[in-house]
Design an enzyme around this catalytic site. Structure first.
Site, PDB file in Angstrom:
ATOM      1  N   GLU A 128      -9.287  -5.765  -4.607  1.00 23.34           N
ATOM      2  CA  GLU A 128      -8.007  -6.430  -4.879  1.00 23.34           C
ATOM      3  C   GLU A 128      -6.930  -5.417  -4.515  1.00 23.34           C
ATOM      4  O   GLU A 128      -6.801  -4.385  -5.168  1.00 23.34           O
ATOM      5  CB  GLU A 128      -7.969  -6.834  -6.360  1.00 23.34           C
ATOM      6  CG  GLU A 128      -6.937  -7.880  -6.642  1.00 23.34           C
ATOM      7  CD  GLU A 128      -5.631  -7.257  -7.036  1.00 23.34           C
ATOM      8  OE1 GLU A 128      -4.775  -7.091  -6.133  1.00 23.34           O
ATOM      9  OE2 GLU A 128      -5.460  -6.923  -8.212  1.00 23.34           O
TER      10      GLU A 128
ATOM     11  N   CYS B  32       0.943  -5.842  -7.919  1.00 28.27           N
ATOM     12  CA  CYS B  32       0.454  -6.098  -6.561  1.00 28.27           C
ATOM     13  C   CYS B  32       0.923  -7.431  -6.002  1.00 28.27           C
ATOM     14  O   CYS B  32       1.183  -7.550  -4.815  1.00 28.27           O
ATOM     15  CB  CYS B  32      -1.061  -6.021  -6.533  1.00 28.27           C
ATOM     16  SG  CYS B  32      -1.817  -6.990  -7.848  1.00 28.27           S
TER      17      CYS B  32
ATOM     18  N   GLY C 226      -6.383  -1.473  -6.079  1.00 27.75           N
ATOM     19  CA  GLY C 226      -5.527  -0.355  -5.702  1.00 27.75           C
ATOM     20  C   GLY C 226      -4.969  -0.571  -4.314  1.00 27.75           C
ATOM     21  O   GLY C 226      -4.794  -1.715  -3.872  1.00 27.75           O
TER      22      GLY C 226
ATOM     23  N   GLU D 168       4.196  -2.411   1.532  1.00 29.98           N
ATOM     24  CA  GLU D 168       4.244  -2.496   0.073  1.00 29.98           C
ATOM     25  C   GLU D 168       5.011  -1.289  -0.475  1.00 29.98           C
ATOM     26  O   GLU D 168       4.658  -0.146  -0.208  1.00 29.98           O
ATOM     27  CB  GLU D 168       2.822  -2.500  -0.488  1.00 29.98           C
ATOM     28  CG  GLU D 168       2.799  -2.686  -1.979  1.00 29.98           C
ATOM     29  CD  GLU D 168       1.401  -2.925  -2.528  1.00 29.98           C
ATOM     30  OE1 GLU D 168       0.494  -2.114  -2.240  1.00 29.98           O
ATOM     31  OE2 GLU D 168       1.227  -3.916  -3.250  1.00 29.98           O
TER      32      GLU D 168
ATOM     33  N   LYS E 115     -13.940   4.021 -13.568  1.00 26.87           N
ATOM     34  CA  LYS E 115     -13.066   5.176 -13.370  1.00 26.87           C
ATOM     35  C   LYS E 115     -11.622   4.697 -13.287  1.00 26.87           C
ATOM     36  O   LYS E 115     -11.223   4.071 -12.306  1.00 26.87           O
ATOM     37  CB  LYS E 115     -13.424   5.918 -12.073  1.00 26.87           C
ATOM     38  CG  LYS E 115     -12.730   7.258 -11.986  1.00 26.87           C
ATOM     39  CD  LYS E 115     -12.514   7.755 -10.574  1.00 26.87           C
ATOM     40  CE  LYS E 115     -11.253   7.285  -9.954  1.00 26.87           C
ATOM     41  NZ  LYS E 115      -9.986   7.702 -10.588  1.00 26.87           N
TER      42      LYS E 115
HETATM   43  P1  NDP Z   1      -4.892   4.337  -4.979  1.00 26.79           P
HETATM   44  O1  NDP Z   1      -5.398   3.165  -4.239  1.00 26.79           O
HETATM   45  O2  NDP Z   1      -4.928   5.669  -4.349  1.00 26.79           O
HETATM   46  O3  NDP Z   1      -5.700   4.502  -6.380  1.00 26.79           O
HETATM   47  C1  NDP Z   1      -6.351   3.475  -7.057  1.00 26.79           C
HETATM   48  C2  NDP Z   1      -7.638   4.001  -7.668  1.00 26.79           C
HETATM   49  O4  NDP Z   1      -8.522   4.453  -6.644  1.00 26.79           O
HETATM   50  C3  NDP Z   1      -7.451   5.215  -8.579  1.00 26.79           C
HETATM   51  O5  NDP Z   1      -8.384   5.155  -9.629  1.00 26.79           O
HETATM   52  C4  NDP Z   1      -7.759   6.367  -7.655  1.00 26.79           C
HETATM   53  O6  NDP Z   1      -8.114   7.553  -8.322  1.00 26.79           O
HETATM   54  C5  NDP Z   1      -8.913   5.813  -6.877  1.00 26.79           C
HETATM   55  N1  NDP Z   1      -9.171   6.457  -5.603  1.00 26.79           N
HETATM   56  C6  NDP Z   1      -8.281   7.118  -4.807  1.00 26.79           C
HETATM   57  N2  NDP Z   1      -8.909   7.575  -3.704  1.00 26.79           N
HETATM   58  C7  NDP Z   1     -10.206   7.199  -3.803  1.00 26.79           C
HETATM   59  C8  NDP Z   1     -11.345   7.376  -2.970  1.00 26.79           C
HETATM   60  N3  NDP Z   1     -11.278   8.030  -1.815  1.00 26.79           N
HETATM   61  N4  NDP Z   1     -12.528   6.865  -3.387  1.00 26.79           N
HETATM   62  C9  NDP Z   1     -12.619   6.194  -4.540  1.00 26.79           C
HETATM   63  N5  NDP Z   1     -11.577   6.015  -5.369  1.00 26.79           N
HETATM   64  C10 NDP Z   1     -10.380   6.489  -5.008  1.00 26.79           C
HETATM   65  O7  NDP Z   1      -3.452   4.018  -5.453  1.00 26.79           O
HETATM   66  P2  NDP Z   1      -2.281   5.075  -5.760  1.00 26.79           P
HETATM   67  O8  NDP Z   1      -2.314   5.320  -7.175  1.00 26.79           O
HETATM   68  O9  NDP Z   1      -2.339   6.281  -4.909  1.00 26.79           O
HETATM   69  O10 NDP Z   1      -1.028   4.228  -5.313  1.00 26.79           O
HETATM   70  C11 NDP Z   1      -0.658   4.218  -3.934  1.00 26.79           C
HETATM   71  C12 NDP Z   1      -0.154   2.880  -3.519  1.00 26.79           C
HETATM   72  O11 NDP Z   1      -1.184   1.914  -3.694  1.00 26.79           O
HETATM   73  C13 NDP Z   1       0.984   2.316  -4.357  1.00 26.79           C
HETATM   74  O12 NDP Z   1       2.212   2.799  -3.940  1.00 26.79           O
HETATM   75  C14 NDP Z   1       0.828   0.838  -4.112  1.00 26.79           C
HETATM   76  O13 NDP Z   1       1.425   0.501  -2.882  1.00 26.79           O
HETATM   77  C15 NDP Z   1      -0.664   0.649  -4.025  1.00 26.79           C
HETATM   78  N6  NDP Z   1      -1.239   0.205  -5.297  1.00 26.79           N
HETATM   79  C16 NDP Z   1      -1.658  -1.086  -5.381  1.00 26.79           C
HETATM   80  C17 NDP Z   1      -2.149  -1.557  -6.567  1.00 26.79           C
HETATM   81  C18 NDP Z   1      -2.600  -2.948  -6.717  1.00 26.79           C
HETATM   82  O14 NDP Z   1      -2.667  -3.437  -7.830  1.00 26.79           O
HETATM   83  N7  NDP Z   1      -2.988  -3.626  -5.653  1.00 26.79           N
HETATM   84  C19 NDP Z   1      -2.197  -0.722  -7.763  1.00 26.79           C
HETATM   85  C20 NDP Z   1      -1.791   0.639  -7.550  1.00 26.79           C
HETATM   86  C21 NDP Z   1      -1.332   1.050  -6.353  1.00 26.79           C
HETATM   87  P3  NDP Z   1      -6.984   8.673  -8.609  1.00 26.79           P
HETATM   88  O15 NDP Z   1      -6.027   8.047  -9.539  1.00 26.79           O
HETATM   89  O16 NDP Z   1      -7.749   9.775  -9.204  1.00 26.79           O
HETATM   90  O17 NDP Z   1      -6.371   8.996  -7.284  1.00 26.79           O
END
Ligand code: NDP
Length: 501
Positions: free
Chosen positions: A257, A291, A235, A390, A182
């Site tokens: 990660e 990240c 994420g 972050e 996903k």
């Molecule tokens: P999220 O952690 O919310 O999203 C990452 C993925 O998880 C997306 O596919 C999202 O789906 C999915 N997701 C969200 N909520 C759930 C849940 N409850 N159960 C399962 N899957 C879920 O990142 P954001 O896009 O909201 O970004 C927020 C912050 O996260 C950023 O500002 C940054 O600080 C951090 N981030 C870190 C990353 C990294 O590489 N470590 C990458 C991206 C963000 P959907 O898109 O549908 O919400």
């Protein structure tokens, strides 16, 4: 406008509820494609397709050599469609075409090539099958074998959609698993394209399924589904924590990660010209939405002023502009909400007393798009929120220190531990420093040089488990011990006396 369905069981399908959503180009703020939106039922359908493919053995029963050859074909097929895939990546996520063509497309293709080649080699043979002769507690031959887990789920973020999808899919397939992935809702297209590419390159139907849908429903369904054996997530730390909790219900293996606030340490003997540009690359590449970005630049007080001057001079060489123009170095942030989050942090930095020395605003040259200038805060205290949290945008904090011990203390004063770097003309000194930093990856005299052959992942709240290399591949296997005892009369089995008279 382009249209994309869900990719389930080797074919494009509409979402059961017929729902679709536009995806927005962050450079134009206009929709450029529509994508089917999966609900829980669609996810269950994708998991069922993957489970069926696993149970029939259509993938896991192939030899590593056969699987490896198909993965290498996937790599070539990504290159064949590179223009289309790169354009999708740029329009979905707002990165530059320059980055997409030199990082995203080759990075994804090389991930499939790397794992495809690795499983054809002797090192993998030795990794998945070991034999030991034992005499204690009883004579036996012992086989230690690694087997696929079954159906693996990948949940990926929006910053590197194609590479993240590849990091989840390629090792899972290499190990003989089936996958349901996903992608982030704002950047689903390149992952959907990748599923089609895999299938056309010879991955059997049902082995790779990609469905776009909201994290709160589609993501949570994956994180809880009993037929998912392993979940791999990239994420935010907050959602990572939630996924681990959800996975606990069925005791899934989970690798995470997550976020970072990585220290980039400039020693007093560093080549300042290179280190200053390296610090810009370490922070502003992809608008800081990486990240392991080196968002805390720790500079020795002896070279601080000179270093900051060089950084500020270097910033002038970063061109903000049209994402499709190959001379553009920085594009827009992924979304207006991400830009608002960055603006909030820039305000907080000023309130808490950090000195804004560059950026701190939207560029006046760009009429449209979620652009933000590369922003430097100097005289930052590591306790400030801009140094602890972050930001995930083009904002860097410069922090002064007076000796190596203080640099290490500041570097480790973080809940995160994902990346980091040390710049020095003395490699032994730099490596000694690197060993003292609580983080999963440290570069010496480089930044962002992730290598597919070596493990990537976080200490502390930056993650659990590792991706990439043989260490990452190991995470996609179950480990089995087969004890082969002697075929003897009962007298040969001493342990029977423990029960029987
Ligand atoms: P999220 O952690 O919310 O999203 C990452 C993925 O998880 C997306 O596919 C999202 O789906 C999915 N997701 C969200 N909520 C759930 C849940 N409850 N159960 C399962 N899957 C879920 O990142 P954001 O896009 O909201 O970004 C927020 C912050 O996260 C950023 O500002 C940054 O600080 C951090 N981030 C870190 C990353 C990294 O590489 N470590 C990458 C991206 C963000 P959907 O898109 O549908 O919400």
């Amino acid at each position: 406008m382009k249209e994309f369905g869900l990719f389930i069981d080797g074919e494009w399908q509409a979402a059961k509820g017929g729902k679709t959503a536009p995806t927005i180009n962050p450079a134009t703020e206009e929709p450029w494609a529509t994508v089917a939106v999966a609900d829980r039922e669609d996810v269950r359908k994708a998991v069922a397709a993957a489970k069926k493919a696993h149970d029939t053995g259509v993938w896991r029963n192939k030899s590593p050599q056969e699987r490896g050859e198909i993965l290498q074909r996937v790599a070539m097929a990504i290159f064949e469609r590179q223009d289309e895939v790169a354009a999708a990546e740029v329009q979905d996520g707002g990165g530059t075409m320059r980055k997409a063509m030199s990082m995203d497309v080759p990075g994804a293709a090389q991930t499939f090539m790397h794992f495809g080649q690795f499983i054809c080699g002797d090192e993998y043979k030795a990794m998945i099958y070991e034999e030991y002769d034992e005499t204690v507690p009883i004579p036996s031959k012992n086989l230690v074998v690694r087997e696929p887990i079954g159906v693996c789920a990948g949940i990926t973020p929006w910053n590197f959609p194609l590479i993240m999808a590849s990091w989840k899919i390629a090792p899972a397939l290499a190990a003989g698993n089936c996958v349901v992935l996903k992608p982030a809702s704002v950047t689903p297209v390149s992952s959907l394209m990748l599923a089609e590419i895999c299938t056309k390159a010879g991955v059997p139907a049902g082995v790779v399924n990609v469905i776009s849908g909201p994290g709160g429903t589609a993501g949570e369904e994956l994180a809880t589904h009993p037929d998912i054996g392993k979940g791999a997530f990239t994420g935010s730390t907050e959602v990572g924590r939630r996924i681990m909790q959800l996975g606990a219900g069925t005791l899934k293996k989970v690798t995470l990660e997550l976020g970072g606030k990585s220290p980039n340490i400039i020693l007093d003997d560093a080549n300042l010209d290179t280190a200053a540009l390296g610090a810009l690359f370490g922070t502003f590449m992809h608008q800081g939405q990486i990240c392991e970005s080196g968002t805390r630049v720790l500079v020795h007080e002896k070279v601080h002023d000179q270093f900051v001057e060089k950084m500020l001079a270097g910033i002038k060489r970063i061109q903000i502009g049209d994402t499709m123009d190959m001379t553009t170095g920085m594009g827009p942030l992924v979304s207006s909400s991400q830009r608002e989050a960055v603006e909030k942090y820039v305000g907080l930095g000023q309130e808490q007393g950090a000195k804004l020395v560059a950026g701190g605003k939207r560029p006046s040259s760009m009429g449209k798009g979620y652009y933000y200038e590369p922003t430097v805060f100097d005289e930052v205290d590591n306790k400030m929120r801009i140094a602890q949290e972050e930001i995930f945008g083009p904002v860097v904090s410069v922090i002064r220190y007076k000796d190596d011990d203080e640099a290490i203390r500041i570097a480790n004063d973080s809940v995160y531990g994902l990346g980091g770097a040390v710049w020095s003309s003395n490699k032994d000194r730099a490596v000694a420093m690197a060993k003292r930093i609580e983080t999963g990856t440290v570069w010496v005299n480089d930044y962002h040089m992730i290598n597919l052959r070596f493990p990537f992942g976080g200490y502390k709240q930056s993650g659990v488990g590792r991706e990439l290399g043989k260490w990452g591949l190991a995470e996609y296997h179950e480990l089995k011990h087969i004890h082969v005892g002697e075929d003897t009369p009962p007298e040969g089995k001493f342990y029977l006396q423990l029960l029987l008279n």
